[in-house]
Design a protein around this motif. Structure first.
Motif, PDB file in Angstrom:
ATOM      1  N   LEU A   1       0.835  -1.193   0.000  1.00 19.94           N
ATOM      2  CA  LEU A   1       0.000   0.000   0.000  1.00 19.94           C
ATOM      3  C   LEU A   1       0.880   1.258   0.000  1.00 19.94           C
ATOM      4  O   LEU A   1       1.961   1.268   0.570  1.00 19.94           O
ATOM      5  N   GLN A   2       0.392   2.293  -0.643  1.00 18.25           N
ATOM      6  CA  GLN A   2       1.155   3.530  -0.780  1.00 18.25           C
ATOM      7  C   GLN A   2       0.749   4.523   0.311  1.00 18.25           C
ATOM      8  O   GLN A   2      -0.415   4.656   0.643  1.00 18.25           O
ATOM      9  N   ALA A   3       1.741   5.205   0.860  1.00 23.96           N
ATOM     10  CA  ALA A   3       1.479   6.219   1.873  1.00 23.96           C
ATOM     11  C   ALA A   3       2.171   7.512   1.477  1.00 23.96           C
ATOM     12  O   ALA A   3       3.246   7.502   0.886  1.00 23.96           O
ATOM     13  N   VAL A   4       1.560   8.623   1.814  1.00 21.02           N
ATOM     14  CA  VAL A   4       2.126   9.945   1.562  1.00 21.02           C
ATOM     15  C   VAL A   4       2.754  10.443   2.860  1.00 21.02           C
ATOM     16  O   VAL A   4       2.049  10.642   3.850  1.00 21.02           O
ATOM     17  N   SER A   5       4.066  10.617   2.865  1.00 23.39           N
ATOM     18  CA  SER A   5       4.764  11.033   4.081  1.00 23.39           C
ATOM     19  C   SER A   5       5.479  12.367   3.924  1.00 23.39           C
ATOM     20  O   SER A   5       6.329  12.710   4.742  1.00 23.39           O
TER      21      SER A   5
END
Length: 318
Positions: free
Chosen positions: A143-147
């Motif tokens: 899953l992709q996360a925006v950090s």
């Protein structure tokens, strides 16, 4: 505007307090705190006090009932541990019912982890604190996360990194429902200079270079998140949604350096940290910092510090 709060065991008190105080100050004149324009309720499957990570206990207002009375359902996460993140699934069915009813879901701090665990973030962008980026990937592989932003609004899913960003996300919602003046009023009373946009870069204590330019700060944060397999500057620009030449121009203007040179420095800084703080071999450190092998790290390290990684480790630990 009506908001329901679900507090996870050992939730982060600061994220909850920042969010709810924006609602409180927007709800009434001055700071009289009457829930006129905004209403909020802490709801729970039981009426037991909920312990925050700092040891303060909060009592729920009421049991979970008909969630359709809320404009937003906010999940406040906190300390990552097996008990709260992977075992305690008391909220999952309620969250799924809320999603089916079309109620926007908000994840504060690691509340986004809970939404993912319940299967409610598939196909959505998700904001995760830079501090928990690796934890997120470990628990939710693929899953992709925006950090590199303080909060993300993707249709009916709103997530933020926690801390002060919770206040800015709450102000965004107040602005949306009640107007910019009330959002600004809340933030001023809470000693924030102004509302920050979602794409504002997350602060991090591990960057050695100070930059004020938002594009440069976001690019540097993204570099930190891609050490083992470094991004090309073109790919980094794509992730930022801007042109490669524009990225290079911002770096020259802000830091008098190229993005590639700074990227190498960030990787070398991390290598120095691992040399001093761990017993990892030079080859292991090289791979972790995005160098082909130990020989590659030796060459780049010597060019910058006039000594090899092994010499640096030996001399600094004397």
């Amino acid at each position: 505007m009506s908001v329901g709060f679900l507090l996870l065991h050992r939730f982060t008190l600061g994220a909850f307090a920042n969010f709810v105080d924006v609602l409180r100050l927007a709800a009434d004149d001055g700071d009289r705190s009457r829930p006129i324009r905004c209403q909020w309720r802490i709801i729970s499957p039981d009426m037991l006090p909920i312990l925050a990570s700092c040891g303060v206990a909060i009592s729920p207002h009421e049991r979970i009932g008909d969630l359709r009375r809320f404009d937003y359902l906010v999940v406040v996460g906190g300390v990552l541990e097996e008990e709260s993140l992977l075992v305690d699934a008391r909220f999952d069915d309620h969250l799924r019912h809320a999603a089916e009813a079309g109620i926007p879901l908000v994840g504060l701090c690691t509340g986004s982890f809970v939404l993912h665990r319940a299967g409610l973030m598939d196909g959505y962008k998700c904001c995760v604190s830079w501090f928990h980026g690796l934890d997120f990937l470990r628990h939710f592989e693929g899953l992709q996360a925006v950090s590199d932003q303080i909060f993300v609004v993707d249709r009916d899913r709103l997530t933020c990194s926690g801390g002060a960003s919770a206040a800015h996300l709450a102000a965004f919602l107040v602005d949306r429902h009640l107007g910019k003046a009330l959002a600004a009023k809340s933030l001023r009373i809470m000693m924030f200079n102004e509302a920050a946009k979602g794409e504002t870069a997350q602060p991090t204590g591990s960057l050695q270079v100070v930059a004020r330019d938002e594009i440069v700060k976001r690019a540097m944060l993204m570099m930190q998140h891609h050490l083992e397999v470094p991004l090309t500057i073109g790919r980094l620009a794509d992730k930022l949604g801007i042109n490669k030449r524009l990225v290079e121009r911002h770096f020259r203007s802000e830091l008098r350096s190229s993005p590639q040179a700074l990227y190498t420095q960030i990787r070398l800084d991390h290598a120095r940290h691992l040399l001093l703080r761990t017993d990892k071999s030079i080859s292991e450190i090289a791979l972790e910092c995005g160098f082909c092998d130990g020989s590659h790290l030796n060459r780049v390290f010597r060019a910058s510090y006039l000594r090899t990684p092994q010499e640096f480790r030996s001399q600094e630990q004397l």
